[in-house]
Design a protein around this motif. Structure first.
Motif, PDB file in Angstrom:
ATOM      1  N   VAL A 160     -33.504  25.529  46.475  1.00 17.26           N
ATOM      2  CA  VAL A 160     -33.224  25.325  47.900  1.00 17.26           C
ATOM      3  C   VAL A 160     -34.454  25.633  48.739  1.00 17.26           C
ATOM      4  O   VAL A 160     -34.899  24.816  49.548  1.00 17.26           O
ATOM      5  CB  VAL A 160     -32.029  26.200  48.344  1.00 17.26           C
ATOM      6  N   ILE A 190     -35.673  21.660  48.433  1.00 22.53           N
ATOM      7  CA  ILE A 190     -35.018  20.837  49.448  1.00 22.53           C
ATOM      8  C   ILE A 190     -35.509  21.176  50.854  1.00 22.53           C
ATOM      9  O   ILE A 190     -35.824  20.280  51.644  1.00 22.53           O
ATOM     10  CB  ILE A 190     -33.490  21.027  49.353  1.00 22.53           C
ATOM     11  N   LEU A 233     -36.899  18.742  53.832  1.00 17.74           N
ATOM     12  CA  LEU A 233     -36.206  18.568  55.107  1.00 17.74           C
ATOM     13  C   LEU A 233     -37.105  18.958  56.277  1.00 17.74           C
ATOM     14  O   LEU A 233     -37.093  18.299  57.324  1.00 17.74           O
ATOM     15  CB  LEU A 233     -34.917  19.395  55.117  1.00 17.74           C
ATOM     16  N   GLU A 244     -18.370  29.811  51.964  1.00 15.41           N
ATOM     17  CA  GLU A 244     -19.749  29.306  51.902  1.00 15.41           C
ATOM     18  C   GLU A 244     -19.762  27.784  51.873  1.00 15.41           C
ATOM     19  O   GLU A 244     -20.556  27.137  52.572  1.00 15.41           O
ATOM     20  CB  GLU A 244     -20.443  29.834  50.646  1.00 15.41           C
ATOM     21  N   VAL A 245     -18.874  27.219  51.043  1.00 18.50           N
ATOM     22  CA  VAL A 245     -18.836  25.758  50.948  1.00 18.50           C
ATOM     23  C   VAL A 245     -18.444  25.168  52.297  1.00 18.50           C
ATOM     24  O   VAL A 245     -18.984  24.148  52.723  1.00 18.50           O
ATOM     25  CB  VAL A 245     -17.863  25.315  49.851  1.00 18.50           C
ATOM     26  N   THR A 246     -17.523  25.853  52.982  1.00 20.80           N
ATOM     27  CA  THR A 246     -17.123  25.357  54.293  1.00 20.80           C
ATOM     28  C   THR A 246     -18.298  25.406  55.272  1.00 20.80           C
ATOM     29  O   THR A 246     -18.440  24.523  56.119  1.00 20.80           O
ATOM     30  CB  THR A 246     -15.949  26.203  54.826  1.00 20.80           C
ATOM     31  N   ILE A 278     -21.452  24.993  54.490  1.00 21.64           N
ATOM     32  CA  ILE A 278     -22.310  23.844  54.182  1.00 21.64           C
ATOM     33  C   ILE A 278     -21.678  22.563  54.706  1.00 21.64           C
ATOM     34  O   ILE A 278     -22.340  21.704  55.292  1.00 21.64           O
ATOM     35  CB  ILE A 278     -22.564  23.776  52.673  1.00 21.64           C
ATOM     36  N   PHE A 279     -20.355  22.457  54.513  1.00 18.60           N
ATOM     37  CA  PHE A 279     -19.603  21.309  55.021  1.00 18.60           C
ATOM     38  C   PHE A 279     -19.811  21.175  56.527  1.00 18.60           C
ATOM     39  O   PHE A 279     -20.145  20.101  57.040  1.00 18.60           O
ATOM     40  CB  PHE A 279     -18.130  21.523  54.680  1.00 18.60           C
ATOM     41  N   GLY A 302     -23.249  19.974  57.408  1.00 19.87           N
ATOM     42  CA  GLY A 302     -23.370  18.526  57.202  1.00 19.87           C
ATOM     43  C   GLY A 302     -22.732  17.752  58.334  1.00 19.87           C
ATOM     44  O   GLY A 302     -23.315  16.806  58.869  1.00 19.87           O
ATOM     45  N   ILE A 317     -24.953  17.972  61.430  1.00 24.67           N
ATOM     46  CA  ILE A 317     -26.106  17.078  61.376  1.00 24.67           C
ATOM     47  C   ILE A 317     -25.671  15.644  61.651  1.00 24.67           C
ATOM     48  O   ILE A 317     -26.320  14.907  62.408  1.00 24.67           O
ATOM     49  CB  ILE A 317     -26.763  17.158  59.987  1.00 24.67           C
ATOM     50  N   LEU A 318     -24.537  15.258  61.061  1.00 24.47           N
ATOM     51  CA  LEU A 318     -24.047  13.894  61.277  1.00 24.47           C
ATOM     52  C   LEU A 318     -23.766  13.668  62.755  1.00 24.47           C
ATOM     53  O   LEU A 318     -24.084  12.608  63.307  1.00 24.47           O
ATOM     54  CB  LEU A 318     -22.770  13.667  60.471  1.00 24.47           C
ATOM     55  N   LEU A 334     -27.403  13.767  64.733  1.00 25.36           N
ATOM     56  CA  LEU A 334     -28.389  12.721  64.467  1.00 25.36           C
ATOM     57  C   LEU A 334     -27.762  11.345  64.341  1.00 25.36           C
ATOM     58  O   LEU A 334     -28.470  10.368  64.171  1.00 25.36           O
ATOM     59  CB  LEU A 334     -29.176  13.053  63.190  1.00 25.36           C
ATOM     60  N   VAL A 353     -24.642   8.491  63.053  1.00 26.67           N
ATOM     61  CA  VAL A 353     -24.335   7.798  61.813  1.00 26.67           C
ATOM     62  C   VAL A 353     -24.395   6.298  62.018  1.00 26.67           C
ATOM     63  O   VAL A 353     -24.843   5.564  61.162  1.00 26.67           O
ATOM     64  CB  VAL A 353     -22.921   8.168  61.333  1.00 26.67           C
TER      65      VAL A 353
END
Lengths: 134, 185
Positions: B47, B51, B55, B141-143, B145-146, B149, B152-153, B156, B158
């Motif tokens: 990471v 990545i 980024l 944690e996954v939430t 990251i979700f 995302g 960002i969508l 920036l 879609v």
């Protein structure tokens, strides 16, 4: 030219390594977070070498966006499955007859959920950044 | 690591700064390996060094490569220095490194180490803790990251992807296809 040939050779192995890290995380170092990032790195490398539009043709942004949610849903529904089978949220003991096997299934599923979401989010961020240029 | 940090502070070319911060992450990863935290090292290398460098470079491509040099702001500097001193003072109360009597080794850690093999049956205790004992936290944690995302969508956009026709970027791809078509013809 060199980059494209080398990239073509490397990318399958990076993806394979990501899958290894994903599913071997129970036994060695690794897990969904790392695997997701490595998998995303393979796609991003493809995008850097062959152009983002080709990458978007291989991994359509619409599909990736669905995968972002799918990973979290897989994780949460694994927890809910435990609830339905009469245990606590995210208690995997009841997912199989043998508690240890249940734990294995549960961990495998949630790690896969984690990997899916992480990879999809990373790819989406890359698409969102690189897709705006010029 | 200290040299890298000093160089990052000194440099004004942001591409070099991004490269150096990737290098810093790699050094941090080796530090984690030395501390036997292989899982953390893995994450840091993938990471931090991988990545996020890409980024950040993507961000630089959208913005600018050079830092705007301004006069050194006094008040924030003093505030940061005071916080740093307070934090270092706080570490004086921490147990010695590797002290077996420290609270962190007497809370739940021994139970994880002793029982996880029979309860979870996995050789990697890190995975057992992360995915099973602390599964709820990992879901959080996954939430996160979700949410990142989705953020960002939202920021920036879609729709621009869809409306945009393949531009000059795809020239190489088109050549490939033409070449393939030519072969077939």
């Amino acid at each position: 030219m060199v980059l494209r040939v080398l990239g073509k050779m490397m990318i399958p192995f990076i993806m394979l390594f990501a899958l290894y890290v994903q599913f071997h995380g129970d036994y060695g170092p690794g897990g969904g977070f790392q695997a997701g990032v490595i998998f995303a790195a393979a796609i991003i490398l493809y995008g850097l070498i062959f152009g983002i539009h080709n990458a978007m043709r291989v991994v359509p942004p619409d599909v990736v966006r669905v995968l972002i949610a799918a990973g979290v849903l897989l994780y949460a529904s694994t927890g809910v499955a435990g609830l339905i089978l009469g245990a606590n949220f995210l208690d995997y003991d009841v997912l199989a007859k043998d508690p240890i096997e249940g734990q294995h299934i549960g961990i495998l599923l949630i790690e896969f959920g984690v990997g899916t979401t992480v990879a999809a989010v990373m790819i989406t961020i890359y698409f969102a950044f690189a897709g705006r240029q010029r | 690591m200290a040299v890298t940090v000093l160089a990052i502070i000194r440099l004004h070319n942001l591409v070099a700064v991004v490269m150096l911060s990737g290098f810093y992450s790699l050094l941090a990863a080796t530090l984690f390996v030395v501390l036997d935290a292989v899982d953390v090292a893995f994450t840091e290398a993938a990471v931090g060094a991988g990545i996020s460098t890409i980024l950040m470079l993507g961000t630089l491509a959208l913005t600018t490569q050079h830092e705007k040099v301004r006069a050194l702001p006094r008040f924030p500097l003093i505030l940061v220095a005071l916080t740093g001193v307070a934090l270092i003072y706080g570490t004086a109360d921490m147990p010695d490194f590797g002290d077996p009597e420290s609270p962190i080794h007497e809370h739940v850690a021994p139970r994880y180490i002793e029982r996880s093999a029979e309860e979870i049956g996995l050789p990697n205790i890190v995975t057992s803790v992360l995915a099973s004992y602390r599964g709820y936290d990992t879901l959080g944690e996954v939430t996160v990251i979700f949410t990142a995302g989705i953020g960002i969508l939202t920021l920036l956009g879609v729709r621009r992807w869809r409306s945009r026709k393949p531009g000059p970027d795809t020239a190489t791809g088109d050549e490939d296809r033409n070449a393939a078509g030519g072969d077939r013809a």
